[in-house]
Motif scaffolding. Structure first.
Motif, PDB file in Angstrom:
ATOM      1  N   VAL A  92       0.606  -1.235   0.046  1.00  0.00           N
ATOM      2  CA  VAL A  92      -0.012   0.154  -0.055  1.00  0.00           C
ATOM      3  C   VAL A  92       0.728   1.288  -0.039  1.00  0.00           C
ATOM      4  N   TYR A  93       0.480   2.142  -0.993  1.00  0.00           N
ATOM      5  CA  TYR A  93       1.224   3.307  -1.027  1.00  0.00           C
ATOM      6  C   TYR A  93       0.091   4.575  -0.615  1.00  0.00           C
ATOM      7  N   VAL A  94       0.632   5.589  -0.146  1.00  0.00           N
ATOM      8  CA  VAL A  94      -0.353   6.710   0.033  1.00  0.00           C
ATOM      9  C   VAL A  94       0.373   8.107  -0.494  1.00  0.00           C
ATOM     10  N   GLN A  95      -0.573   8.906  -1.053  1.00  0.00           N
ATOM     11  CA  GLN A  95      -0.078  10.113  -1.552  1.00  0.00           C
ATOM     12  C   GLN A  95      -1.123  11.175  -1.336  1.00  0.00           C
ATOM     13  N   PRO A  96      -0.804  12.283  -0.672  1.00  0.00           N
ATOM     14  CA  PRO A  96      -1.932  13.233  -0.623  1.00  0.00           C
ATOM     15  C   PRO A  96      -2.480  13.943  -1.970  1.00  0.00           C
ATOM     16  N   ILE A  97      -3.724  14.217  -1.819  1.00  0.00           N
ATOM     17  CA  ILE A  97      -4.413  14.787  -2.930  1.00  0.00           C
ATOM     18  C   ILE A  97      -5.170  16.226  -2.398  1.00  0.00           C
ATOM     19  N   GLU A  98      -5.246  17.053  -3.373  1.00  0.00           N
ATOM     20  CA  GLU A  98      -6.225  18.110  -2.815  1.00  0.00           C
ATOM     21  C   GLU A  98      -7.027  18.552  -4.003  1.00  0.00           C
ATOM     22  N   VAL A  99      -8.145  18.390  -3.975  1.00  0.00           N
ATOM     23  CA  VAL A  99      -9.302  18.551  -5.221  1.00  0.00           C
ATOM     24  C   VAL A  99     -10.310  19.483  -4.568  1.00  0.00           C
ATOM     25  N   PRO A 100     -10.357  20.825  -5.094  1.00  0.00           N
ATOM     26  CA  PRO A 100     -11.621  21.570  -4.385  1.00  0.00           C
ATOM     27  C   PRO A 100     -12.920  20.915  -4.366  1.00  0.00           C
ATOM     28  N   GLY A 101     -13.561  20.986  -3.459  1.00  0.00           N
ATOM     29  CA  GLY A 101     -14.851  20.548  -3.220  1.00  0.00           C
ATOM     30  C   GLY A 101     -14.971  19.069  -2.839  1.00  0.00           C
ATOM     31  N   CYS A 102     -13.902  18.208  -2.856  1.00  0.00           N
ATOM     32  CA  CYS A 102     -13.678  16.884  -2.773  1.00  0.00           C
ATOM     33  C   CYS A 102     -13.248  16.746  -1.189  1.00  0.00           C
ATOM     34  N   PRO A 103     -14.144  15.946  -0.546  1.00  0.00           N
ATOM     35  CA  PRO A 103     -13.842  15.599   1.186  1.00  0.00           C
ATOM     36  C   PRO A 103     -12.702  14.745   1.098  1.00  0.00           C
ATOM     37  N   LEU A 104     -12.383  14.066   0.201  1.00  0.00           N
ATOM     38  CA  LEU A 104     -11.250  12.880   0.591  1.00  0.00           C
ATOM     39  C   LEU A 104      -9.920  13.483  -0.081  1.00  0.00           C
TER      40      LEU A 104
END
Length: 357
Positions: A59-71
């Motif tokens: 399992v690998y994890v990367q931060p994401i930041e998308v306006p309006g997306c709570p995840l």
């Protein structure tokens, strides 16, 4: 990149496949939650770890930041880690799965098998193909004491739960004397138990030996701990005073019972007065031998047992007084005495003792 719509399980599912350097990256979004900007963010995250992705469902994890997306996290499973292709192992070995999740929903250092086991656990059930949903924080839970007749079993390993479900429905109803270990995905660990209408215990931060005391109103457990389980920065020292001004709950009694036809609760649980009175007619009077003990905040108790002919035998049990001799009572009299017991702090205890003799 190939974009298609297919029926996989309930509702329409948007599936996205990207082929790059001999590997196939797969995205799934259901219930019309697909968004192009989220898909791009997930594919970019998968590309960033493609060069280190190794077989074995890591399992690998990367931060994401998308306006309006709570995840806010892309969770990438290395080749062989996507269950969608279990029946085609040759393709599975070349496939990377990537999912939009919230930082509060998974443990970063667990493997693919543990990831799926937690996500699918019936007490958690994270809908990983829904991109427009609210976060569903995870809590890993383990009973530290036996809970006879309770809704949880004592297991050697923690079980993943929905933190909100746990804190709103189970922690407030802990039986007296039962401790619960609860850990968030970062490693904050709480040891909690109920003392009347308060939840008390300790919290330990990751990689620290010192503990901080917890003392919160049981009906405010989720409100108080929500930030911690959502993965936010919290001031642990505030957990001992967060609900200090919450007024004590009224018209409550602790209850134990034993019935031949409606189960048992051998450890005291806190119940509203109306529920206690309803249990007399719904459970206790059904069968001879059924019995219950109702205890006040001050430790005074009323024991009620059903005898043949649905007659009720009542005794008052007060550690500060000699044992009651008890007497037979009607259902209405028993209900009246329970009301006095719940309200004894307003002077009803003397009448309760006199009525019980």
């Amino acid at each position: 990149m190939h974009l298609g719509v297919a029926a996989i399980g309930p509702g329409d599912v948007t599936s996205v496949y990207e082929v790059r350097a001999g590997l196939v990256t797969v995205l799934l979004a259901n219930k019309y939650s697909y968004r192009e900007d989220v898909a791009v963010a997930l594919l970019d995250a998968a590309e960033q770890v493609a060069h280190v992705a190794s077989p074995g469902a890591a399992v690998y994890v990367q931060p994401i930041e998308v306006p309006g997306c709570p995840l806010d996290r892309a969770v990438v499973l290395g080749p062989g880690g996507h269950r969608l292709l279990n029946e085609t192992p040759e393709l599975a070995r070349r496939t990377i799965g990537v999912f939009a999740l919230h930082r509060s929903e998974f443990v970063e250092d667990e493997g693919g098998a543990a990831f799926w086991s937690a996500i699918d656990n019936r007490s958690l059930r994270v809908p990983i193909a829904e991109w427009h949903r609210a976060p569903k924080p995870r809590a890993d839970v383990r009973l530290l004491d036996d809970w006879p007749g309770g809704p949880m079993r004592r297991l050697r390993r923690p079980t993943p739960w929905s933190a909100e479900l746990l804190m709103t429905q189970y922690v407030p109803d802990l039986a007296r004397g039962v401790r619960l270990s609860v850990r968030d995905v970062r490693g904050f660990e709480l040891v909690l138990e109920r003392r009347w209408d308060r939840i008390v215990g300790t919290v330990t931060a990751p990689h620290r030996a010192a503990t901080v005391d917890v003392d919160i109103a049981r009906i405010r457990a989720w409100d108080t701990l929500r930030s911690l389980f959502h993965g936010e920065a919290v001031d642990l020292t505030m957990l001992g005073m967060a609900t200090a001004e919450e007024p004590p709950e009224t018209n409550m009694l602790e209850l134990t019972y034993s019935t031949a036809d409606r189960g048992y609760a051998s450890l005291p649980r806190l119940c509203p007065l109306d529920e206690c009175i309803a249990r007399l007619s719904a459970h206790i009077t059904r069968t001879a031998g059924n019995a219950a003990v109702f205890t006040s905040r001050a430790g005074v108790a009323v024991s009620i047992r059903c005898e043949e002919g649905q007659r009720l035998w009542l005794e008052v049990l007060d550690p500060a007084r000699p044992p009651s001799h008890g007497r037979h009572v009607t259902l209405e009299e028993a209900a009246h005495l329970l009301r006095l017991l719940a309200q004894q702090e307003r002077g009803g205890i003397e009448q309760l003792h006199n009525s019980g003799r």
